[in-house]
Write a protein that holds these residues in place. Structure first.
Motif, PDB file in Angstrom:
ATOM      1  N   THR A  93       4.681   6.701   6.143  1.00 17.82           N
ATOM      2  CA  THR A  93       4.316   7.815   6.632  1.00 17.82           C
ATOM      3  C   THR A  93       4.153   8.873   5.649  1.00 17.82           C
ATOM      4  O   THR A  93       3.658  10.006   5.512  1.00 17.82           O
ATOM      5  CB  THR A  93       5.421   8.535   7.536  1.00 17.82           C
ATOM      6  OG1 THR A  93       6.829   8.356   6.796  1.00 17.82           O
ATOM      7  CG2 THR A  93       5.278   7.832   8.893  1.00 17.82           C
ATOM      8  N   LYS A  96      -1.221   8.370   1.886  1.00 18.22           N
ATOM      9  CA  LYS A  96      -2.508   9.175   2.555  1.00 18.22           C
ATOM     10  C   LYS A  96      -3.090   7.855   3.388  1.00 18.22           C
ATOM     11  O   LYS A  96      -3.726   8.208   4.335  1.00 18.22           O
ATOM     12  CB  LYS A  96      -3.365   9.283   1.348  1.00 18.22           C
ATOM     13  CG  LYS A  96      -4.795  10.055   1.825  1.00 18.22           C
ATOM     14  CD  LYS A  96      -5.378  10.281   0.319  1.00 18.22           C
ATOM     15  CE  LYS A  96      -6.672  11.064   0.992  1.00 18.22           C
ATOM     16  NZ  LYS A  96      -7.697   9.953   1.584  1.00 18.22           N
ATOM     17  N   TYR A  98      -1.728   5.851   5.456  1.00 17.95           N
ATOM     18  CA  TYR A  98      -1.219   5.766   6.790  1.00 17.95           C
ATOM     19  C   TYR A  98      -1.923   6.897   7.594  1.00 17.95           C
ATOM     20  O   TYR A  98      -2.338   6.608   8.812  1.00 17.95           O
ATOM     21  CB  TYR A  98       0.322   6.104   6.806  1.00 17.95           C
ATOM     22  CG  TYR A  98       0.969   6.286   7.965  1.00 17.95           C
ATOM     23  CD1 TYR A  98       1.274   5.044   8.765  1.00 17.95           C
ATOM     24  CD2 TYR A  98       1.242   7.494   8.641  1.00 17.95           C
ATOM     25  CE1 TYR A  98       1.775   5.061  10.038  1.00 17.95           C
ATOM     26  CE2 TYR A  98       1.861   7.766   9.904  1.00 17.95           C
ATOM     27  CZ  TYR A  98       1.966   6.383  10.688  1.00 17.95           C
ATOM     28  OH  TYR A  98       2.479   6.709  11.983  1.00 17.95           O
ATOM     29  N   HIS A  99      -1.980   8.101   7.145  1.00 11.65           N
ATOM     30  CA  HIS A  99      -2.569   8.959   7.846  1.00 11.65           C
ATOM     31  C   HIS A  99      -4.139   8.944   7.934  1.00 11.65           C
ATOM     32  O   HIS A  99      -4.709   9.058   9.012  1.00 11.65           O
ATOM     33  CB  HIS A  99      -2.269  10.388   7.280  1.00 11.65           C
ATOM     34  CG  HIS A  99      -0.933  10.828   7.300  1.00 11.65           C
ATOM     35  ND1 HIS A  99      -0.154  11.176   8.300  1.00 11.65           N
ATOM     36  CD2 HIS A  99      -0.020  10.414   6.197  1.00 11.65           C
ATOM     37  CE1 HIS A  99       1.052  11.358   8.044  1.00 11.65           C
ATOM     38  NE2 HIS A  99       1.382  10.941   6.906  1.00 11.65           N
ATOM     39  N   GLU A 119      -2.964  12.998  18.521  1.00 19.42           N
ATOM     40  CA  GLU A 119      -1.628  13.668  17.941  1.00 19.42           C
ATOM     41  C   GLU A 119      -0.623  13.852  19.125  1.00 19.42           C
ATOM     42  O   GLU A 119       0.566  13.669  19.013  1.00 19.42           O
ATOM     43  CB  GLU A 119      -1.847  14.904  17.212  1.00 19.42           C
ATOM     44  CG  GLU A 119      -2.774  14.599  16.078  1.00 19.42           C
ATOM     45  CD  GLU A 119      -3.035  16.149  15.403  1.00 19.42           C
ATOM     46  OE1 GLU A 119      -2.560  17.379  16.097  1.00 19.42           O
ATOM     47  OE2 GLU A 119      -3.524  16.309  14.371  1.00 19.42           O
ATOM     48  N   GLN A 218       2.873  12.227  16.864  1.00 16.94           N
ATOM     49  CA  GLN A 218       2.819  13.567  15.673  1.00 16.94           C
ATOM     50  C   GLN A 218       4.190  13.662  15.388  1.00 16.94           C
ATOM     51  O   GLN A 218       4.421  13.754  13.870  1.00 16.94           O
ATOM     52  CB  GLN A 218       2.033  14.772  16.024  1.00 16.94           C
ATOM     53  CG  GLN A 218       1.928  15.837  15.074  1.00 16.94           C
ATOM     54  CD  GLN A 218       1.122  15.267  13.805  1.00 16.94           C
ATOM     55  OE1 GLN A 218       0.015  14.758  14.232  1.00 16.94           O
ATOM     56  NE2 GLN A 218       1.545  15.461  12.509  1.00 16.94           N
ATOM     57  N   ASN A 221       4.821  10.961  12.887  1.00 14.88           N
ATOM     58  CA  ASN A 221       4.140  11.104  11.591  1.00 14.88           C
ATOM     59  C   ASN A 221       4.844  11.995  10.603  1.00 14.88           C
ATOM     60  O   ASN A 221       4.431  12.079   9.346  1.00 14.88           O
ATOM     61  CB  ASN A 221       2.673  11.363  11.901  1.00 14.88           C
ATOM     62  CG  ASN A 221       1.932  10.207  12.535  1.00 14.88           C
ATOM     63  OD1 ASN A 221       2.621   9.047  12.486  1.00 14.88           O
ATOM     64  ND2 ASN A 221       0.565  10.375  13.181  1.00 14.88           N
ATOM     65  N   ASP A 222       5.368  12.903  11.199  1.00  9.96           N
ATOM     66  CA  ASP A 222       6.090  14.048  10.402  1.00  9.96           C
ATOM     67  C   ASP A 222       7.378  13.511   9.770  1.00  9.96           C
ATOM     68  O   ASP A 222       7.741  14.347   8.930  1.00  9.96           O
ATOM     69  CB  ASP A 222       6.360  15.194  11.392  1.00  9.96           C
ATOM     70  CG  ASP A 222       5.117  16.251  11.722  1.00  9.96           C
ATOM     71  OD1 ASP A 222       3.956  15.983  11.245  1.00  9.96           O
ATOM     72  OD2 ASP A 222       5.123  16.665  12.909  1.00  9.96           O
TER      73      ASP A 222
END
Length: 350
Positions: A93, A96, A98-99, A119, A218, A221-222
């Motif tokens: 996570t 870059k 990954y996102h 999301e 989301q 992901n955070d």
């Protein structure tokens, strides 16, 4: 070059009931409209933005990076954010890449005319994994795998190239990554000879939510990479390495062993267990009984020390001896189930 010892995200499955199609007649989707005998026509009606109606059991698209399927339960999206970029390196996570993998999925969906808010999707599966270079050939670890037993994960199986411990909600898998790539005809340069993949698989929305304390992708992901690392290590240590010597009980003549232990008790008293272990050896005892806990139950049923604390103290000493033996075996380069499990625990649980 493999990113050794890095924990990353392997597979993700997302679900949502909020989605739409731009055009169901654009030949991008496979649609099952078969009428099934005694059941009838497909019950679900799908409408695209042009007003086209389709009755179908299922609609799906196998993309270059993602798989998309729609049925009465809603939309499910499956993809591997790490494999998008490399055959076996992992992204987490914090990366870059990954996102960016989510952007790749969204781009593919735009191309086929599938719309949804990624999301806000709910994760129904997340696999967190780690690549490790092991000391020995990976086939050497099979005796150690057989001693692993998952807490609340009753089923386990040894298969070509790996070992799986599972329940309906969760899985832990160890497997030979090189073997897996070859099995899928994937060509990749790999400098590591003994690359072992260890995966923690959360297989349902309930399991993902409970173990990760999240509701949407989301939320996941955070999370920081350190938080994901801690979740992975905590799960493995709690589920398998805290009971690292436990297994299904192997075939053993319980009555015969009981008589041997009783004789040791008559002759040596409180030193009976030390004498028994000296005769049998620690590794043999663990392998024959399947676990330290089962050996403890065997001792309690066979001889009585008068004090509940006495047997617990003796077992604590045995656990210390097992740890000490693992240290000595490593110094001597002895390969035993104890040292192999210790290596697995050190490399995947720490």
């Amino acid at each position: 070059m493999c990113m050794i010892k890095k924990i990353g995200v392997d597979k993700i499955e997302l679900t949502t009931k909020e989605y739409s199609f731009k055009d169901l007649k654009n030949d991008e989707f496979s649609i099952n409209t078969t009428t099934i005998q005694k059941i009838g026509a497909p019950p679900q009606t799908y409408v695209d933005e042009s007003g086209n109606l389709v009755n179908a059991w299922k609609i799906w698209h196998n993309g270059l990076v993602g798989h998309y399927s729609i049925d009465y339960r809603g939309l499910k999206v499956s993809f591997n954010p790490s494999k998008i970029w490399h055959p076996y390196n992992l992204v987490s996570t914090q990366d870059k890449q990954y996102h960016d993998a989510f952007k790749v999925i969204q781009d593919e969906c735009r191309q086929i005319g599938l719309k949804f808010n990624i999301e806000s999707c709910h994760p129904s599966r997340i696999d967190i994994a780690k690549n490790v270079e092991m000391k020995y050939l990976l086939s050497v670890y099979e005796p150690a795998y057989k001693l692993l037993k998952g807490q609340r994960m009753k089923n386990k199986m040894l298969y070509d190239g790996g070992y799986l411990i599972k329940s309906t909600q969760n899985q832990i898998a160890f497997y030979d990554k090189r073997f897996e790539l070859r099995a899928h005809n994937v060509t990749a340069e790999m400098n590591e000879r003994n690359l072992l993949r260890g995966e923690m698989r959360l297989l349902s929305t309930k399991s993902v939510g409970k173990k990760l304390n999240i509701s949407t992708i989301q939320n996941f992901n955070d999370l920081s990479a350190l938080e994901v690392d801690d979740i992975y290590k905590t799960f493995l240590n709690k589920r398998i390495f805290s009971k690292q010597y436990e297994s299904t009980q192997l075939v053993i003549d319980f009555n015969k062993e009981s008589e041997i232990l009783k004789e040791c008790h008559l002759k040596y008293g409180r030193n009976a267990i030390d004498t028994y272990l000296a005769i049998k050896s620690l590794d043999t005892v663990i392998l024959e009984f399947g676990s330290l806990e089962k050996f403890k139950s065997f001792v309690k049923e066979t001889i009585h020390f008068g004090s509940r604390n006495t047997i617990n103290n003796i077992m604590q000493k045995i656990e210390s001896k097992l740890e000490f033996k693992a240290t000595i075996d490593k110094q001597k380069n002895n390969i035993t189930p104890v040292t192999l499990i210790d290596e697995l625990r050190q490399k995947f649980g720490n």
